[in-house]
Design a protein around this motif. Structure first.
Motif, mmCIF file in Angstrom:
data_model
loop_
_atom_site.group_PDB
_atom_site.id
_atom_site.type_symbol
_atom_site.label_atom_id
_atom_site.label_comp_id
_atom_site.label_asym_id
_atom_site.label_seq_id
_atom_site.Cartn_x
_atom_site.Cartn_y
_atom_site.Cartn_z
ATOM 1 N N ALA A 197 2.530 5.505 1.411
ATOM 2 C CA ALA A 197 3.026 6.656 0.647
ATOM 3 C C ALA A 197 3.557 7.777 1.543
ATOM 4 O O ALA A 197 4.477 8.494 1.160
ATOM 5 N N GLU A 198 2.976 7.926 2.750
ATOM 6 C CA GLU A 198 3.296 9.125 3.542
ATOM 7 C C GLU A 198 4.184 8.887 4.761
ATOM 8 O O GLU A 198 4.674 9.835 5.356
ATOM 9 N N SER A 199 4.385 7.628 5.144
ATOM 10 C CA SER A 199 5.091 7.380 6.415
ATOM 11 C C SER A 199 6.609 7.460 6.285
ATOM 12 O O SER A 199 7.189 6.931 5.339
ATOM 13 N N ASP A 200 7.229 8.087 7.269
ATOM 14 C CA ASP A 200 8.690 8.053 7.390
ATOM 15 C C ASP A 200 9.094 6.810 8.172
ATOM 16 O O ASP A 200 10.206 6.304 8.029
ATOM 17 N N ILE A 201 8.176 6.351 9.023
ATOM 18 C CA ILE A 201 8.386 5.138 9.827
ATOM 19 C C ILE A 201 7.103 4.333 9.711
ATOM 20 O O ILE A 201 5.999 4.900 9.815
ATOM 21 N N LEU A 202 7.236 3.034 9.510
ATOM 22 C CA LEU A 202 6.046 2.190 9.381
ATOM 23 C C LEU A 202 6.189 1.028 10.359
ATOM 24 O O LEU A 202 7.200 0.318 10.328
ATOM 25 N N SER A 203 5.204 0.844 11.230
ATOM 26 C CA SER A 203 5.300 -0.194 12.254
ATOM 27 C C SER A 203 4.121 -1.158 12.111
ATOM 28 O O SER A 203 2.959 -0.736 12.116
ATOM 29 N N LEU A 204 4.413 -2.446 11.998
ATOM 30 C CA LEU A 204 3.373 -3.447 11.718
ATOM 31 C C LEU A 204 2.873 -4.116 13.002
ATOM 32 O O LEU A 204 3.668 -4.677 13.760
ATOM 33 N N HIS A 205 1.550 -4.075 13.191
ATOM 34 C CA HIS A 205 0.950 -4.658 14.402
ATOM 35 C C HIS A 205 -0.326 -5.427 14.088
ATOM 36 O O HIS A 205 -1.259 -5.452 14.901
ATOM 37 N N VAL A 206 -0.392 -6.035 12.907
ATOM 38 C CA VAL A 206 -1.563 -6.849 12.554
ATOM 39 C C VAL A 206 -1.212 -8.324 12.749
ATOM 40 O O VAL A 206 -0.049 -8.701 12.690
ATOM 41 N N PRO A 207 -2.220 -9.161 12.964
ATOM 42 C CA PRO A 207 -1.930 -10.596 13.078
ATOM 43 C C PRO A 207 -1.624 -11.179 11.705
ATOM 44 O O PRO A 207 -1.969 -10.581 10.677
ATOM 45 N N LEU A 208 -0.993 -12.332 11.696
ATOM 46 C CA LEU A 208 -0.743 -13.031 10.434
ATOM 47 C C LEU A 208 -1.959 -13.883 10.096
ATOM 48 O O LEU A 208 -2.344 -14.775 10.850
ATOM 49 N N THR A 209 -2.576 -13.567 8.976
ATOM 50 C CA THR A 209 -3.717 -14.337 8.478
ATOM 51 C C THR A 209 -3.470 -14.504 6.975
ATOM 52 O O THR A 209 -2.576 -13.849 6.422
ATOM 53 N N PRO A 210 -4.257 -15.343 6.306
ATOM 54 C CA PRO A 210 -4.065 -15.419 4.845
ATOM 55 C C PRO A 210 -4.177 -14.035 4.196
ATOM 56 O O PRO A 210 -3.513 -13.747 3.206
ATOM 57 N N GLY A 211 -4.995 -13.146 4.792
ATOM 58 C CA GLY A 211 -5.176 -11.807 4.216
ATOM 59 C C GLY A 211 -4.008 -10.865 4.468
ATOM 60 O O GLY A 211 -3.869 -9.854 3.765
ATOM 61 N N THR A 212 -3.197 -11.121 5.472
ATOM 62 C CA THR A 212 -2.089 -10.195 5.772
ATOM 63 C C THR A 212 -0.724 -10.773 5.384
ATOM 64 O O THR A 212 0.278 -10.078 5.519
ATOM 65 N N ARG A 213 -0.705 -12.032 4.941
ATOM 66 C CA ARG A 213 0.582 -12.625 4.521
ATOM 67 C C ARG A 213 1.181 -11.777 3.386
ATOM 68 O O ARG A 213 0.507 -11.433 2.440
ATOM 69 N N HIS A 214 2.411 -11.403 3.529
ATOM 70 C CA HIS A 214 3.110 -10.550 2.548
ATOM 71 C C HIS A 214 2.333 -9.261 2.250
ATOM 72 O O HIS A 214 2.286 -8.795 1.120
ATOM 73 N N LEU A 215 1.771 -8.713 3.318
ATOM 74 C CA LEU A 215 1.143 -7.379 3.249
ATOM 75 C C LEU A 215 2.162 -6.380 2.688
ATOM 76 O O LEU A 215 1.834 -5.475 1.933
ATOM 77 N N VAL A 216 3.406 -6.578 3.115
ATOM 78 C CA VAL A 216 4.493 -5.759 2.574
ATOM 79 C C VAL A 216 5.249 -6.617 1.561
ATOM 80 O O VAL A 216 6.106 -7.427 1.920
ATOM 81 N N ASP A 217 4.870 -6.450 0.293
ATOM 82 C CA ASP A 217 5.553 -7.186 -0.781
ATOM 83 C C ASP A 217 6.310 -6.177 -1.648
ATOM 84 O O ASP A 217 6.418 -4.991 -1.281
ATOM 85 N N ALA A 218 6.803 -6.624 -2.788
ATOM 86 C CA ALA A 218 7.619 -5.734 -3.629
ATOM 87 C C ALA A 218 6.826 -4.497 -4.034
ATOM 88 O O ALA A 218 7.354 -3.368 -4.003
ATOM 89 N N ALA A 219 5.538 -4.689 -4.387
ATOM 90 C CA ALA A 219 4.732 -3.550 -4.837
ATOM 91 C C ALA A 219 4.533 -2.550 -3.695
ATOM 92 O O ALA A 219 4.624 -1.331 -3.892
ATOM 93 N N ALA A 220 4.271 -3.077 -2.482
ATOM 94 C CA ALA A 220 4.071 -2.188 -1.322
ATOM 95 C C ALA A 220 5.364 -1.429 -1.014
ATOM 96 O O ALA A 220 5.341 -0.217 -0.756
ATOM 97 N N LEU A 221 6.485 -2.131 -1.056
ATOM 98 C CA LEU A 221 7.775 -1.484 -0.765
ATOM 99 C C LEU A 221 8.043 -0.357 -1.771
ATOM 100 O O LEU A 221 8.518 0.718 -1.404
ATOM 101 N N ALA A 222 7.678 -0.618 -3.033
ATOM 102 C CA ALA A 222 7.913 0.394 -4.076
ATOM 103 C C ALA A 222 7.070 1.641 -3.837
ATOM 104 O O ALA A 222 7.466 2.746 -4.209
ATOM 105 N N ARG A 223 5.895 1.455 -3.206
ATOM 106 C CA ARG A 223 5.018 2.616 -2.959
ATOM 107 C C ARG A 223 5.470 3.429 -1.739
ATOM 108 O O ARG A 223 4.983 4.525 -1.509
ATOM 109 N N MET A 224 6.374 2.840 -0.938
ATOM 110 C CA MET A 224 6.797 3.555 0.288
ATOM 111 C C MET A 224 7.748 4.696 -0.054
ATOM 112 O O MET A 224 8.404 4.690 -1.089
#
Ligand SMILES: NC(=O)c1ccc[n+]([C@@H]2O[C@H](COP(=O)([O-])OP(=O)(O)OC[C@H]3O[C@@H](n4cnc5c(N)ncnc54)[C@H](O)[C@@H]3O)[C@@H](O)[C@H]2O)c1
Length: 338
Positions: A197-224
């Motif tokens: 909600a608050e970032s002007d820039i968002l940088s991803l540095h998490v590993p890919l796991t079943p829990g982080t797959r599509h961490l940024v999906d349509a719903a997350a993008l809409a909240r940005m």
């Protein structure tokens, strides 16, 4: 030890050869990626060395195992391309290079932000065409902007420090927040939703796991925030690429810097110039003026390559001597981390 080294390019071989002067392993280089189809090439080798876009799934591991392979030495930090559960079942060991240069990756993430924000690729091609107009090249000051760093492991911490150096307000998110880091650097840990909600820039540095797959999906993008610059140097599948295309088309996302892409396997690291790109989502991403794609090159510095080679060859030596594998990854660790 005899090692089948897959998915090698000139820069890998140069770095491995330089480091191997000290170790004396018998390295055999194969250009193809390690997959079910290429696994028979490793027959008779006790160890293989793999890279990020190899497909070391259960079927591949079974072929490797039948051919005598007992160690998979991944020359990468990420190990999502290796089926650790299958490796455990087959009693095969897996090592990685947990840290080789967090600076290389973090600096590349920041390079993507600066290049996108200041339109460097467009400016570069314009002036080469003797077009010195500035129309369409307006950027924004980084100082004072809010940067969301998702994942404050080795790379995320370096990225947070660099953004702090630019005078940014840094918000962090991690499943294991580090209060000392928060105090020392003057950053603030917050839930992922707050970063969205608050970032002007968002940088991803998490590993890919079943829990982080599509961490940024349509719903997350809409909240940005509208106009956010999204940077991914983690793993491609952290972002739902089709949802990103839609958010870019609507103008909601201000820019995307992608060093990784969820379907990069078989495309990145290859010279496909002169061919027809078959991936329609990647092709669409490449048409946006505010998208910058690099071919998984964030790690590619001399320092990182030398460290990768050194750590990988040391793991091979430890395995050969029956010594503890300090950089081993096990299925149990990953299950615990989920
Ligand atoms: N583009 C490249 O060339 C390149 C190079 C190296 C690494 N990488 C990628 O970068 C990733 C990060 O590397 P690193 O060395 O910093 O790893 P790291 O293990 O040091 O840090 C990862 C951090 O993510 C956190 N985390 C895990 N799951 C999370 C979740 N669901 N939400 C919030 N935080 C979570 C962990 O607690 C940890 O602090 C690697 O996994 C790899 O996929 C890319």
């Amino acid at each position: 030890m005899r090692v089948a080294v897959f998915d090698t390019h000139r820069y890998d071989r140069d770095a491995l050869e330089a480091a191997n002067a000290r170790f004396g392993h018998a390295l055999t280089y194969f250009e193809p990626r390690l997959t079910l189809q290429t696994a028979p090439l490793a027959e008779g080798f006790p160890a293989v060395c793999s890279f990020v876009n190899d497909k070391v799934d259960a079927a591949t591991l079974e072929v490797l195992h039948a051919g005598g392979v007992r160690l998979v030495a991944a020359r990468s930090a990420g190990y999502n391309h290796v089926d650790l559960e299958a490796a455990r079942r087959l009693d095969m060991r897996v090592t990685r290079v947990p840290e080789y240069s967090p600076h290389a990756v973090a600096e590349h993430a920041v390079a993507l932000v600066l290049s996108l924000n200041r339109h460097i690729p467009r400016a570069f091609s314009r002036v080469r065409d003797w077009n010195f107009s500035l129309d369409g090249l307006v950027g924004f000051d980084l100082a004072g902007k809010t940067v969301g760093v998702v994942g404050t492991g080795r790379i995320g911490r370096v990225a947070a420090r660099i953004f702090k150096g630019f005078g940014c307000n840094v918000l962090c998110c991690d499943v294991a927040p580090d209060a000392a880091f928060e105090r020392e650097l003057g950053v603030r840990y917050a839930p992922l939703d707050t970063l969205f909600a608050e970032s002007d820039i968002l940088s991803l540095h998490v590993p890919l796991t079943p829990g982080t797959r599509h961490l940024v999906d349509a719903a997350a993008l809409a909240r940005m925030k509208r106009g956010v610059v999204l940077v991914n140097t983690g793993r491609g599948a952290l972002i739902d690429s089709k949802a990103l295309v839609a958010a870019l088309k609507s103008g909601h996302i201000g820019g995307a810097g992608l060093d990784v892409y969820e379907e990069e396997e078989g495309v990145f690291f290859q010279d496909l110039s002169g061919q027809v790109l078959q991936d329609d989502v990647l092709a669409r991403l490449l048409t946006f003026p505010n998208v910058l794609v690099t071919s998984h090159q964030a790690f590619l510095t001399h320092e990182a390559l030398a460290n990768i080679a050194e750590t990988t060859l040391a793991s091979l030596q430890a395995f050969e001597r029956g010594e503890p594998l300090v950089n081993e990854v096990r299925a149990e660790q990953v299950l615990r981390a989920r």
